[in-house]
Design a protein around this motif. Structure first.
Motif, PDB file in Angstrom:
ATOM      1  N   TYR A 160       0.682  -1.142   0.125  1.00  0.00           N
ATOM      2  CA  TYR A 160      -0.101   0.094   0.266  1.00  0.00           C
ATOM      3  C   TYR A 160       1.031   1.385  -0.110  1.00  0.00           C
ATOM      4  CZ  TYR A 160      -4.380   3.362   0.887  1.00  0.00           C
ATOM      5  OH  TYR A 160      -5.454   3.608   0.301  1.00  0.00           O
ATOM      6  N   LEU A 161       2.074   1.061   0.634  1.00  0.00           N
ATOM      7  CA  LEU A 161       3.105   2.259   1.066  1.00  0.00           C
ATOM      8  C   LEU A 161       4.135   2.330  -0.287  1.00  0.00           C
ATOM      9  CD1 LEU A 161       3.777   2.864   4.559  1.00  0.00           C
ATOM     10  CD2 LEU A 161       1.993   3.909   3.223  1.00  0.00           C
ATOM     11  N   ASP A 162       4.118   1.665  -1.232  1.00  0.00           N
ATOM     12  CA  ASP A 162       4.839   1.615  -2.646  1.00  0.00           C
ATOM     13  C   ASP A 162       4.496   2.889  -3.691  1.00  0.00           C
ATOM     14  OD1 ASP A 162       7.226  -0.019  -3.789  1.00  0.00           O
ATOM     15  OD2 ASP A 162       5.818   0.246  -5.466  1.00  0.00           O
ATOM     16  N   HIS A 163       3.245   3.273  -3.510  1.00  0.00           N
ATOM     17  CA  HIS A 163       2.898   4.262  -4.367  1.00  0.00           C
ATOM     18  C   HIS A 163       3.738   5.448  -3.568  1.00  0.00           C
ATOM     19  CE1 HIS A 163       0.773   7.109  -6.417  1.00  0.00           C
ATOM     20  NE2 HIS A 163      -0.268   7.655  -5.618  1.00  0.00           N
ATOM     21  N   LEU A 164       3.564   5.644  -2.202  1.00  0.00           N
ATOM     22  CA  LEU A 164       4.050   6.980  -1.477  1.00  0.00           C
ATOM     23  C   LEU A 164       6.504   6.974  -2.280  1.00  0.00           C
ATOM     24  CD1 LEU A 164       4.445   9.490   0.510  1.00  0.00           C
ATOM     25  CD2 LEU A 164       5.032   7.308   2.803  1.00  0.00           C
ATOM     26  N   ASP A 165       6.414   5.596  -1.675  1.00  0.00           N
ATOM     27  CA  ASP A 165       7.799   5.646  -2.440  1.00  0.00           C
ATOM     28  C   ASP A 165       8.510   5.806  -3.315  1.00  0.00           C
ATOM     29  OD1 ASP A 165       8.105   4.085   0.053  1.00  0.00           O
ATOM     30  OD2 ASP A 165       8.149   1.924  -0.417  1.00  0.00           O
ATOM     31  N   GLU A 166       7.679   5.509  -4.263  1.00  0.00           N
ATOM     32  CA  GLU A 166       7.596   5.936  -5.311  1.00  0.00           C
ATOM     33  C   GLU A 166       7.275   7.331  -6.038  1.00  0.00           C
ATOM     34  OE1 GLU A 166       4.891   3.398  -8.088  1.00  0.00           O
ATOM     35  OE2 GLU A 166       6.206   1.381  -8.179  1.00  0.00           O
ATOM     36  N   ALA A 167       6.696   8.285  -5.694  1.00  0.00           N
ATOM     37  CA  ALA A 167       5.708   9.522  -6.312  1.00  0.00           C
ATOM     38  C   ALA A 167       7.526  10.768  -5.245  1.00  0.00           C
ATOM     39  CB  ALA A 167       4.960   9.737  -4.993  1.00  0.00           C
ATOM     40  N   LEU A 168       7.981   9.843  -3.781  1.00  0.00           N
ATOM     41  CA  LEU A 168       9.303   9.942  -3.719  1.00  0.00           C
ATOM     42  C   LEU A 168      10.660  10.431  -3.780  1.00  0.00           C
ATOM     43  CD1 LEU A 168       8.694  10.007   0.888  1.00  0.00           C
ATOM     44  CD2 LEU A 168       8.622  12.141  -0.961  1.00  0.00           C
ATOM     45  N   LEU A 169      10.477   9.049  -4.872  1.00  0.00           N
ATOM     46  CA  LEU A 169      11.764   8.590  -5.283  1.00  0.00           C
ATOM     47  C   LEU A 169      11.579   9.904  -6.652  1.00  0.00           C
ATOM     48  CD1 LEU A 169      12.575   4.852  -5.345  1.00  0.00           C
ATOM     49  CD2 LEU A 169      13.473   7.005  -3.920  1.00  0.00           C
ATOM     50  N   ASP A 170      10.579   9.125  -7.197  1.00  0.00           N
ATOM     51  CA  ASP A 170      10.549  10.019  -8.571  1.00  0.00           C
ATOM     52  C   ASP A 170      11.065  11.681  -8.406  1.00  0.00           C
ATOM     53  OD1 ASP A 170       9.988   7.465 -10.117  1.00  0.00           O
ATOM     54  OD2 ASP A 170       7.780   8.347 -10.128  1.00  0.00           O
ATOM     55  N   ALA A 171      10.667  12.199  -7.536  1.00  0.00           N
ATOM     56  CA  ALA A 171      10.588  13.571  -7.347  1.00  0.00           C
ATOM     57  C   ALA A 171      12.118  13.499  -6.676  1.00  0.00           C
ATOM     58  CB  ALA A 171       9.536  14.235  -6.311  1.00  0.00           C
ATOM     59  N   ASP A 172      13.368  12.588  -6.762  1.00  0.00           N
ATOM     60  CA  ASP A 172      14.484  12.747  -6.274  1.00  0.00           C
ATOM     61  C   ASP A 172      14.492  12.723  -4.973  1.00  0.00           C
ATOM     62  OD1 ASP A 172      15.145  12.019  -8.850  1.00  0.00           O
ATOM     63  OD2 ASP A 172      15.452  13.845  -9.877  1.00  0.00           O
ATOM     64  N   HIS A 173      13.776  12.329  -3.975  1.00  0.00           N
ATOM     65  CA  HIS A 173      13.759  12.548  -2.827  1.00  0.00           C
ATOM     66  C   HIS A 173      14.383  11.932  -2.213  1.00  0.00           C
ATOM     67  CE1 HIS A 173      12.145  16.346  -2.636  1.00  0.00           C
ATOM     68  NE2 HIS A 173      11.234  15.676  -2.810  1.00  0.00           N
ATOM     69  N   ALA A 174      15.163  11.438  -0.900  1.00  0.00           N
ATOM     70  CA  ALA A 174      16.122  10.531  -0.856  1.00  0.00           C
ATOM     71  C   ALA A 174      16.045   9.390   0.566  1.00  0.00           C
ATOM     72  CB  ALA A 174      17.269  10.758  -0.104  1.00  0.00           C
ATOM     73  N   LEU A 175      15.062   8.945   0.200  1.00  0.00           N
ATOM     74  CA  LEU A 175      13.907   7.904   1.365  1.00  0.00           C
ATOM     75  C   LEU A 175      14.521   6.596   2.045  1.00  0.00           C
ATOM     76  CD1 LEU A 175      11.205   7.367   2.327  1.00  0.00           C
ATOM     77  CD2 LEU A 175      10.579   6.817   0.421  1.00  0.00           C
ATOM     78  N   VAL A 176      14.247   6.771   3.393  1.00  0.00           N
ATOM     79  CA  VAL A 176      14.311   5.450   3.809  1.00  0.00           C
ATOM     80  C   VAL A 176      13.147   4.988   5.006  1.00  0.00           C
ATOM     81  CG1 VAL A 176      15.923   4.796   5.295  1.00  0.00           C
ATOM     82  CG2 VAL A 176      16.475   5.689   4.541  1.00  0.00           C
ATOM     83  N   ARG A 177      12.002   4.021   4.469  1.00  0.00           N
ATOM     84  CA  ARG A 177      11.208   3.840   5.176  1.00  0.00           C
ATOM     85  C   ARG A 177      11.813   2.431   5.772  1.00  0.00           C
ATOM     86  NH1 ARG A 177       6.859   1.057   4.060  1.00  0.00           N
ATOM     87  NH2 ARG A 177       7.800   0.922   1.176  1.00  0.00           N
ATOM     88  N   TYR A 178      10.659   2.640   6.844  1.00  0.00           N
ATOM     89  CA  TYR A 178      10.271   1.103   7.940  1.00  0.00           C
ATOM     90  C   TYR A 178       9.141   1.250   8.255  1.00  0.00           C
ATOM     91  CZ  TYR A 178      12.195  -2.714  10.728  1.00  0.00           C
ATOM     92  OH  TYR A 178      12.091  -3.811  11.469  1.00  0.00           O
ATOM     93  N   ALA A 179       8.096   0.567   7.726  1.00  0.00           N
ATOM     94  CA  ALA A 179       6.649  -0.156   7.711  1.00  0.00           C
ATOM     95  C   ALA A 179       5.830   2.123   7.770  1.00  0.00           C
ATOM     96  CB  ALA A 179       6.808  -0.444   8.828  1.00  0.00           C
ATOM     97  N   ASP A 180       5.469   1.916   8.360  1.00  0.00           N
ATOM     98  CA  ASP A 180       5.115   3.468   8.617  1.00  0.00           C
ATOM     99  C   ASP A 180       6.312   4.906   9.168  1.00  0.00           C
ATOM    100  OD1 ASP A 180       4.695   2.692  10.878  1.00  0.00           O
ATOM    101  OD2 ASP A 180       2.697   3.701  11.426  1.00  0.00           O
TER     102      ASP A 180
END
Length: 787
Positions: free
Chosen positions: A217-237
């Motif tokens: 469900y949160l894969d959409h959030l991951d893709e949106a942030l990565l597509d905007a060239d943000h550096a993301l580290v996510r652990y569940a919520d």
């Protein structure tokens, strides 16, 4: 009946799921049946379960409500399925995880086999060293309880295409909850089961399938942030976004709010803020301050020692262990520390400063402006300083002259390229305890290489040590036992005594041009692995075995080329128009088609033709990113016809000799191969084995440097239509390749395996090949395919 549902109900699948449930040793559900009791009756239970699901009569029993205590806060509710439901859900998780894993991003670390809190912590440290000093600490309000079923199920349907399996998952999501503490034992065991309202929202914490669904469900959030060239580290919520400026961090907050609103979720305003490393922050039970990452409990203990009983009283009831992969444990530990935050926030920086003053402690080097971005597929781990004589990595504490800089191997877990480890099984519970899992020391180097780049540098020896001098200046001094390979790149001077020293210590000496054109190789005497080499010659003479090995090499090359291409296609999709994006996708389809045709290739010539077609498609796609800054039409055999080809020549030469050295170290001869024809002056086996590593070692480094300003066209010299790098640029490129080779990553053969650097992964392939020779069985070898 849908195909996936049938696979889930297969006897072997259900047995494997029961084994997983047995290993986890969970408590009974509302029916009171223990795991051991169910396992003893599995012979009768299995046909009943299969029949109920196939006829549509299966209904899960209610979840048993349990409450996990959290010091200082309300307890956390979880829902425990009964064992029979748990077995079915585990079977579904085992079946779906490979497809789900292919969708997930590298930035996601929770509930995934081969991923851990420690890896997330190491990723944050790597990004900080690359210049990301601002951090968005974010948390999603009541995430697990508020996930809308309809949208989640639509995502699952799109992924797996099996409506009946999705309907079964929907039934599990809607399972009501029975709180035995409030209402007593479940009455359905002795009489008519009461009607309970279906669960309309959220995924139950405690279900074997819920972690994977939450990540989906949160894969959409991951893709949106990565597509905007943000550096993301996510652990569940829980997630952090790292940025080079406060403005970029605030942009990440705004984008996160927008995407989560679309997902019917929202950021928790009390746990979301923008900070920097100077201020410090906590994530997953770790405290980050300046250049340190420390288990939060240890920070609390250090602060407690400074301030005495006041903090001790405020910390009463803290749990004994820090967070693990289990999200409930991670949150419980985080909550237990919240009362300490005010005082610890003040003390952590002072404690870090005290640590920095201790003898022997060194902070990481200051980040360079050309360090690799977080989401660049070619990311190397950290900058390496060098001189005209370079030694990789650090050899010995007493080995350096005062102005000679030696390269330390990186300590981070993985480079920044989006390579997901292969997943064949569901996510097991892991034992990573962040309280005890301090960042591991780097592995000792497997191949320590001394490069001489400056034509004015000369190699000497004295007292079994190798000395590098420029005129009367001593640049570097190393014990010969700490060197595995010497590369003379250009017109360097070498004394006869130095060559003798190298041969006595088993150190090959390679002579190349500054751009890596191979002139010759001086090798120490061998002969201690004659029987293995006899088996190697016999394998080369076996036509079927020879063809099978060649097929493995080409498959590895094409598969890893597609991975690198797909990574750049996603991360640089904004740099090309629709036509160019279509061309890259066409190249990916062609690579997939060629891999499929490998199985039926009847001979070596056909295999080589498929390899050549794959290389043409692969390098042809590069033009869409390299233009207009770089002139690159295609990969050419003639050396240095354009800057990109010149870099490829140099990078592949470095890799070629690194592989050759590892082959010799295992007692094989690098001169006799399978895919590449045997010819004078060519180490055919080194060329064979490096095929699957070209797109993993050299190509991402080259693309990163050329696309991000690490190398520019003015770094090259053109003479007579042949391009070569200027000396300073050669050293930059060598540094990047060496850092890449020494960066630890997840082995491709299986998730959960110990982290290995790329040199060790190459060495593992050499050892597999030696096993093939000993047993005469090509099935002992599998290409190192990174996913």
């Amino acid at each position: 009946m849908a195909k996936l549902l049938r696979q889930m109900l297969a006897q072997t699948r259900l047995r494997a799921a029961l084994d997983r449930v047995l290993a986890n040793q969970g408590r009974p559900g509302v029916d009171g049946v223990t795991v051991e009791d169910f396992a003893a009756r599995m012979g009768q239970e299995q046909p009943a379960l299969q029949g109920e699901v196939l006829t549509g009569q299966y209904r899960p029993l209610p979840l048993l409500r349990l409450w996990l205590p959290r010091p200082g806060k309300p307890p956390r509710p979880i829902g425990v399925p009964c064992v029979r439901d748990r077995v079915l859900q585990t079977a579904a998780a085992q079946l779906l995880m490979p497809a789900l894993e292919a969708e997930f991003e590298e930035c996601s670390y929770a509930y995934r086999q081969g991923r851990s809190v420690r890896m997330a912590v190491e990723r944050i440290g790597l990004l900080q060293r690359q210049g990301y000093q601002w951090v968005v600490e974010a948390d999603i309000t009541q995430f697990f309880d508020r996930i809308p079923h309809a949208r989640l199920l639509a995502q699952l349907q799109l992924l797996c295409g099996d409506a009946e399996l999705v309907a079964l998952v929907e039934r599990w999501l809607a399972t009501p909850v029975w709180d035995a503490g409030e209402r007593g034992p479940w009455p359905g065991l002795t009489g008519a089961a009461p009607e309970l309202p279906a669960n309309p929202l959220g995924v139950p914490q405690g279900s074997p399938l819920s972690p994977a669904l939450a990540n989906l469900y949160l894969d959409h959030l991951d893709e949106a942030l990565l597509d905007a060239d943000h550096a993301l580290v996510r652990y569940a919520d829980d997630f952090v976004v790292l940025a080079r400026s406060r403005q970029r961090a605030e942009e990440a907050v705004a984008l996160s709010e927008e995407v989560l609103h679309d997902l019917a979720l929202e950021l928790n305003p009390l746990k979301t803020r923008v900070v920097n490393f100077e201020q410090g922050f906590k994530f997953l039970g770790w405290h980050f301050v300046r250049s340190l990452a420390l288990p939060a409990r240890k920070v609390v203990e250090a602060a407690r020692a400074e301030v005495g009983s006041a903090l001790a009283r405020s910390a009463q009831g803290s749990p004994d262990r820090a967070a693990t992969l289990n999200k409930a444990d991670a949150d419980a530990h985080e909550d237990a520390q919240e009362e300490d935050d005010g005082l610890v926030g003040e003390m952590a920086t002072a404690w870090a400063e005290a640590l920095a003053a201790l003898p022997g402690w060194q902070a990481p080097p200051a980040p360079r402006t050309d360090d690799l971005p977080a989401d660049d597929p070619g990311g190397a781990a950290e900058a390496v300083s060098c001189v005209d004589a370079e030694f990789h990595p650090d050899a010995d504490a007493d080995a350096g002259a005062s102005d000679a800089h030696e390269a330390d191997p990186p300590t981070t877990a993985a480079p920044a390229d989006p390579v997901a480890d292969p997943m064949a099984d569901p996510v097991p519970e892991q034992d990573d305890d962040p309280d005890s899992a301090a960042a591991p020391a780097p592995l000792p180097s497997l191949q320590r290489t001394l490069y001489l780049v400056d034509p004015a540098a000369s190699l000497h020896t004295e007292n079994r040590r190798l000395l590098v001098r420029r005129e009367q200046e001593l640049l570097l001094e190393l014990p010969a036992v700490n060197v595995d390979l010497v590369m003379l790149m250009g017109h360097n001077t070498v004394t006869t005594a130095a060559l003798v020293c190298c041969m006595q210590h088993g150190i090959p000496v390679v002579l190349t041009s500054r751009m890596g054109r191979f002139y010759g190789r001086m090798e120490p005497p061998g002969g201690d692995a004659v029987r293995l080499q006899q088996a190697q010659f016999a394998a080369q003479a076996d036509a079927a075995l020879n063809l099978a090995l060649a097929r493995h090499f080409v498959h590895g090359k094409l598969a890893n080329a597609a991975r690198t291409l797909a990574s750049y296609a996603r991360h640089r999709r904004g740099d090309a128009g629709a036509a160019n994006a279509d061309a890259v996708q066409a190249a990916l389809l062609q690579l997939r088609d060629l891999r499929g045709r490998l199985k039926t290739a009847p001979d070596l010539d056909t295999l080589r033709g498929l390899e050549g077609a794959g290389a043409a498609a692969y390098f042809g796609a590069w033009r869409h990113w390299l233009a207009p800054t770089w002139t690159f039409g295609a990969r050419e055999q003639q050396a240095g016809r354009d800057p990109i080809n010149a870099l490829l020549d140099l990078g592949y030469t470095l890799l070629y000799h690194a592989v050759a050295g590892l082959i010799q170290a295992r007692g094989l001869t690098p001169w006799l191969g399978h895919l590449h024809a045997v010819k004078p002056g060519h180490m055919a086996l080194a060329s064979d084995l490096m095929e699957e590593f070209r797109p993993v070692v050299v190509d991402p480094v080259l693309l990163h440097l050329c696309l991000n300003g690490g190398l520019l066209p003015e770094d090259f010299i053109e003479r007579g239509g042949v391009y070569s790098l200027k000396p300073a640029a050669v050293k930059r490129f060598i540094r990047a390749i060496e850092v890449r080779l020494n960066t630890e990553r997840q082995p491709p053969e299986g998730a959960g395996a110990e982290l290995q650097d790329l040199r060790r992964l190459i060495d593992a392939q050499v050892r597999r090949l030696a096993q093939v020779y000993r047993e005469g069985d090509a099935a002992r070898y599998a290409p190192a395919v990174f996913r």
